[in-house]
Each structure stands twice: as C-alpha cells, then as structure tokens.
Design a protein around this motif. Sequence first.
Motif, PDB file in Angstrom:
ATOM      1  N   VAL A 176      52.639  30.161  53.724  1.00 47.23           N
ATOM      2  CA  VAL A 176      51.489  30.989  53.376  1.00 47.23           C
ATOM      3  C   VAL A 176      51.479  31.194  51.865  1.00 47.23           C
ATOM      4  CG1 VAL A 176      52.726  33.172  53.770  1.00 47.23           C
ATOM      5  CG2 VAL A 176      50.232  33.125  53.854  1.00 47.23           C
ATOM      6  N   ILE A 177      50.348  30.883  51.241  1.00 48.20           N
ATOM      7  CA  ILE A 177      50.174  31.112  49.807  1.00 48.20           C
ATOM      8  C   ILE A 177      49.463  32.447  49.671  1.00 48.20           C
ATOM      9  CG2 ILE A 177      49.272  30.190  47.654  1.00 48.20           C
ATOM     10  CD1 ILE A 177      51.410  28.455  49.083  1.00 48.20           C
ATOM     11  N   ASP A 178      50.205  33.441  49.238  1.00 51.12           N
ATOM     12  CA  ASP A 178      49.726  34.818  49.304  1.00 51.12           C
ATOM     13  C   ASP A 178      49.490  35.398  47.914  1.00 51.12           C
ATOM     14  OD1 ASP A 178      49.123  37.337  50.541  1.00 51.12           O
ATOM     15  OD2 ASP A 178      51.121  38.018  49.944  1.00 51.12           O
ATOM     16  N   VAL A 179      48.329  35.986  47.723  1.00 51.32           N
ATOM     17  CA  VAL A 179      48.036  36.796  46.536  1.00 51.32           C
ATOM     18  C   VAL A 179      47.370  38.072  47.022  1.00 51.32           C
ATOM     19  CG1 VAL A 179      47.752  34.795  45.018  1.00 51.32           C
ATOM     20  CG2 VAL A 179      45.752  35.766  46.158  1.00 51.32           C
ATOM     21  N   THR A 180      47.368  39.082  46.202  1.00 53.31           N
ATOM     22  CA  THR A 180      46.716  40.328  46.593  1.00 53.31           C
ATOM     23  C   THR A 180      45.194  40.162  46.504  1.00 53.31           C
ATOM     24  OG1 THR A 180      46.680  41.215  44.346  1.00 53.31           O
ATOM     25  CG2 THR A 180      48.663  41.652  45.675  1.00 53.31           C
ATOM     26  N   PRO A 181      44.442  40.952  47.281  1.00 53.23           N
ATOM     27  CA  PRO A 181      42.979  40.917  47.167  1.00 53.23           C
ATOM     28  C   PRO A 181      42.517  41.183  45.735  1.00 53.23           C
ATOM     29  CG  PRO A 181      43.610  42.084  49.154  1.00 53.23           C
ATOM     30  CD  PRO A 181      44.884  41.823  48.391  1.00 53.23           C
ATOM     31  N   GLU A 182      43.230  42.064  45.009  1.00 54.64           N
ATOM     32  CA  GLU A 182      42.863  42.378  43.628  1.00 54.64           C
ATOM     33  C   GLU A 182      42.981  41.139  42.736  1.00 54.64           C
ATOM     34  OE1 GLU A 182      44.169  46.050  45.697  1.00 54.64           O
ATOM     35  OE2 GLU A 182      45.007  44.039  45.465  1.00 54.64           O
ATOM     36  N   THR A 183      44.064  40.382  42.914  1.00 55.35           N
ATOM     37  CA  THR A 183      44.274  39.160  42.129  1.00 55.35           C
ATOM     38  C   THR A 183      43.190  38.135  42.423  1.00 55.35           C
ATOM     39  OG1 THR A 183      46.674  39.501  42.077  1.00 55.35           O
ATOM     40  CG2 THR A 183      45.887  37.272  41.652  1.00 55.35           C
ATOM     41  N   LEU A 184      42.834  38.002  43.708  1.00 57.17           N
ATOM     42  CA  LEU A 184      41.808  37.027  44.085  1.00 57.17           C
ATOM     43  C   LEU A 184      40.447  37.410  43.504  1.00 57.17           C
ATOM     44  CD1 LEU A 184      41.669  34.408  45.684  1.00 57.17           C
ATOM     45  CD2 LEU A 184      41.001  35.726  47.695  1.00 57.17           C
ATOM     46  N   GLU A 185      40.130  38.698  43.534  1.00 55.18           N
ATOM     47  CA  GLU A 185      38.878  39.164  42.939  1.00 55.18           C
ATOM     48  C   GLU A 185      38.852  38.876  41.441  1.00 55.18           C
ATOM     49  OE1 GLU A 185      38.686  43.271  43.890  1.00 55.18           O
ATOM     50  OE2 GLU A 185      37.983  42.961  45.945  1.00 55.18           O
ATOM     51  N   GLU A 186      39.991  39.087  40.787  1.00 53.22           N
ATOM     52  CA  GLU A 186      40.089  38.826  39.348  1.00 53.22           C
ATOM     53  C   GLU A 186      39.865  37.343  39.052  1.00 53.22           C
ATOM     54  OE1 GLU A 186      43.473  39.179  35.832  1.00 53.22           O
ATOM     55  OE2 GLU A 186      43.636  40.444  37.629  1.00 53.22           O
ATOM     56  N   ARG A 187      40.458  36.459  39.864  1.00 52.68           N
ATOM     57  CA  ARG A 187      40.259  35.024  39.684  1.00 52.68           C
ATOM     58  C   ARG A 187      38.789  34.647  39.874  1.00 52.68           C
ATOM     59  NH1 ARG A 187      45.280  32.202  43.062  1.00 52.68           N
ATOM     60  NH2 ARG A 187      46.980  33.053  41.785  1.00 52.68           N
ATOM     61  N   LEU A 188      38.154  35.286  40.859  1.00 53.51           N
ATOM     62  CA  LEU A 188      36.744  34.996  41.134  1.00 53.51           C
ATOM     63  C   LEU A 188      35.880  35.403  39.941  1.00 53.51           C
ATOM     64  CD1 LEU A 188      34.651  34.020  43.219  1.00 53.51           C
ATOM     65  CD2 LEU A 188      34.572  36.354  44.104  1.00 53.51           C
ATOM     66  N   ARG A 189      36.108  36.601  39.398  1.00 51.97           N
ATOM     67  CA  ARG A 189      35.317  37.105  38.264  1.00 51.97           C
ATOM     68  C   ARG A 189      35.525  36.252  37.013  1.00 51.97           C
ATOM     69  NH1 ARG A 189      33.022  41.950  39.489  1.00 51.97           N
ATOM     70  NH2 ARG A 189      33.987  43.149  41.186  1.00 51.97           N
ATOM     71  N   GLU A 190      36.713  35.667  36.882  1.00 48.76           N
ATOM     72  CA  GLU A 190      37.019  34.828  35.715  1.00 48.76           C
ATOM     73  C   GLU A 190      36.465  33.414  35.866  1.00 48.76           C
ATOM     74  OE1 GLU A 190      41.234  35.035  35.468  1.00 48.76           O
ATOM     75  OE2 GLU A 190      41.261  36.997  34.460  1.00 48.76           O
ATOM     76  N   GLY A 191      35.802  33.134  36.993  1.00 44.16           N
ATOM     77  CA  GLY A 191      35.219  31.815  37.197  1.00 44.16           C
ATOM     78  C   GLY A 191      36.213  30.753  37.609  1.00 44.16           C
ATOM     79  N   LYS A 192      37.366  31.164  38.125  1.00 40.99           N
ATOM     80  CA  LYS A 192      38.406  30.207  38.501  1.00 40.99           C
ATOM     81  C   LYS A 192      38.258  29.693  39.938  1.00 40.99           C
ATOM     82  CE  LYS A 192      41.931  31.979  35.315  1.00 40.99           C
ATOM     83  NZ  LYS A 192      43.292  32.569  35.194  1.00 40.99           N
ATOM     84  N   ILE A 193      37.295  30.264  40.687  1.00 44.81           N
ATOM     85  CA  ILE A 193      37.116  29.846  42.082  1.00 44.81           C
ATOM     86  C   ILE A 193      35.755  29.191  42.274  1.00 44.81           C
ATOM     87  CG2 ILE A 193      37.033  30.619  44.488  1.00 44.81           C
ATOM     88  CD1 ILE A 193      38.910  32.907  43.716  1.00 44.81           C
ATOM     89  N   TYR A 194      34.686  29.872  41.857  1.00 42.95           N
ATOM     90  CA  TYR A 194      33.331  29.345  41.993  1.00 42.95           C
ATOM     91  C   TYR A 194      32.616  29.384  40.648  1.00 42.95           C
ATOM     92  CZ  TYR A 194      34.003  29.910  47.059  1.00 42.95           C
ATOM     93  OH  TYR A 194      34.474  29.834  48.338  1.00 42.95           O
ATOM     94  N   ALA A 195      31.511  28.662  40.571  1.00 41.34           N
ATOM     95  CA  ALA A 195      30.686  28.680  39.367  1.00 41.34           C
ATOM     96  C   ALA A 195      30.105  30.072  39.154  1.00 41.34           C
ATOM     97  CB  ALA A 195      29.561  27.651  39.488  1.00 41.34           C
TER      98      ALA A 195
END
Length: 373
Positions: A176-195
């Motif tokens: 399982v590749i686990d990150v916290t929901p906060e970390t995932l939200e931060e990655r999303l806002r930084e444009g690291k997941i979607y355009a």
Amino acid sequence: MSYPHTPSPDSSYIRPTRRGKHKIFIGMAPGVGKTYRMLEEAHQLQQEGIDVVIGIIETHGRKDTAVKAIGLEVVPKKANIHKNINLQEMDTEAILNRSPQLVLVDELAHTNIPGSPREKRCQDVEVILAAGIDVYSTVNIQHLESLNDLVAGITGVVVRERIPDRLLDEADAVVVIDVTPETLEERLREGKIYAANKIEQSLENFFQRRNLIALRELALREVADTVEEEANTSISPGQIRTVHERVLICVSTYPNSIQLLRRGARIANYMNAKLYTVFIADPERFLTKEETLHIHTCEKLCREFGGEFLHVKSNNVAQAIAQVAATNYITQIVIGESQQPRWKRFFKRSFTQRLLELIRDQHIDLHIIATEK
C-alpha cells in the motif's frame, strides 16, 4: 521477490516453466505515488542486474513520473484503430517475445480497446505471469470488485473499470502506497496530479477530504486483511491464527435469530470485526416454507450488515460450528441462550457445554445472548 540469474540475450534462452510472481502497488486514489514507487524499485533491481522492461506506464502528464521512467527499456505499444481513431495499447505479445525477467504494468484495471485480444489489462497480466515473467503493477482501491458498491456510497462515483478480488489474493506481494489526505490535497493544488483546469472540480468531487479519509481506510484495511490471511496459512496448528477480530453468529430456525443477528452485528461493529453468520441444517430434515423464508431473511440481513452467510449441513451442530470457526479463524462466537427445556438439560450436557469443549483450544470467546422467547 527473488529472481534467477539474468538471462543471456541469446535467443536460445528458455525460460523456466514456473509462473511469474506478481507484486501490486495499491493506493487510495490517483496521485499517491504508486507508479513512482514502482519505477523506483525497478531501477534498483536493474542496478542489481535484473532484466526489467516497461510494458506500459501512464504518466498523465506528471513530470516527476516521466523523469523516473528514463533509463528503463520500453516495449513499444501496439497501434489499434477504433472508430477511425488511432489508439495504442500495451503489446502483450511483444512482451512475451522480448521475455524479460520483470515487466512494469501501470493501471491494472484498465479496459482494452474493443477488438483487442483480451478485454482487460489484468487479463494480459495473467498471460504474462503464465509465461513465467514477473510483473509489477498498480491499482487504486476503488477498482476492487467487492468494494464497488461501498466506494459508490462513499464518493457518489460508480467505478466502471474493476478487477476481481482474487488478483489481490493471488498476488505474491501487495504494497500500500500511503499518504495523508492533506498531502494528497497539497499535491493536487500544486498541479502534480491533474491539469490546472481540473483541480477545483476534483477537490469538490472525488478528492473531498471525507472521501479520501474513507478510501485510505479501505486501502489500509484491505492490505491488512491480505497480510493476515498469509500469516494464518503459515503458522502451526494450535497457534493464535489472527490479529483481527472475526465474529460468527449462529442462527437457527427460531424467530429470535433475527434479534440475535442484530445484536451480533453490533458486537462486530464495536470491534471493527469481520462478520460471519452460520446456519447448520440437519440433512435428515426438510425445512418448512416458513423456516426457509426465515433463514433467507437471516441471510439477507447478514449481507446488509456486510457479513458472509454460511449454510452448512450436519447432524452435529456443535461440531459443525467449531469446524466453521476453525476454518474462518473466528475469535468471537455469538449464540442465543438455549431453547432446550430445563429437564432435558438436567439429563444431558447442554449445547453450550459441548461447544465450549470443542473450541477450548482455539482461543475463541463465546457470547450467549439472552433473546426474547
């Protein structure tokens, strides 16, 4: 996962007839880092002399992932024409001809283009494994078949691409590749997941904090259950077989079984335990229409509670329950108080006494629930 000596590029090399080993990297949502971690491990193995190729990697425009893939051999994709559009899929036959030791396959739940040799990418993976080639693959928890309804209830999204649960059960390793929901939200806002144009829409829908928390719990619990099953099959008889609570409710044709089932389900819920319900049927006796309907109601209720219903035929109820408990690594058994008249219990050992003797060495707690007559 162990590997044989790196094969010579000589075409006369014959692969051993063993089945390939499968390692699955699973996460709670896109962007947790499954593909990146898979590529990291692939580079390490390549440095150790392992023959690694990329079967297919989906970077989705993520620069870090694309950079991490550099230096690994890529098997070219196969072009397919669908509705006058040129599309590309993983070339399973080319991978088989290349015959590496390890192939990387992203997005295990992917559905292939109509007209492909196989409908699903996971079916391609099974063909590769059957040829003796090891596979690293990735998948998100919402693509697991048994969790489809639960995920839809959590997120409001019905996932169309799914894989059978047995793929996780049969895998040689699940990480399982686990990150916290906060970390995932931060990655999303930084444009690291979607355009950039998809970020706010994602945060308001699938990537809501409550969704991520629930999906994370599902991913962690699924892998914990897989590890538990592996542990249960590798220990000696007489040892404690489980680290998670498992509750078994014993129902009968008596009407109070419904009440018993509800009480037992609450016990399972308090313990965060897996729920089982068993009905032991006498093979020499036919149930009446009313009794059959009653047992059907018990089964339906059990499934509504998220449990598994077991229907066993035996003329020795206590022995059958003990056997079911041993087979399913039960830690808690729930039964109703005896319906037997007092004068019968005076001359004969009670059912409860017989069951206690049978489960004494299995480290199982027995709950006797008082129900309305």
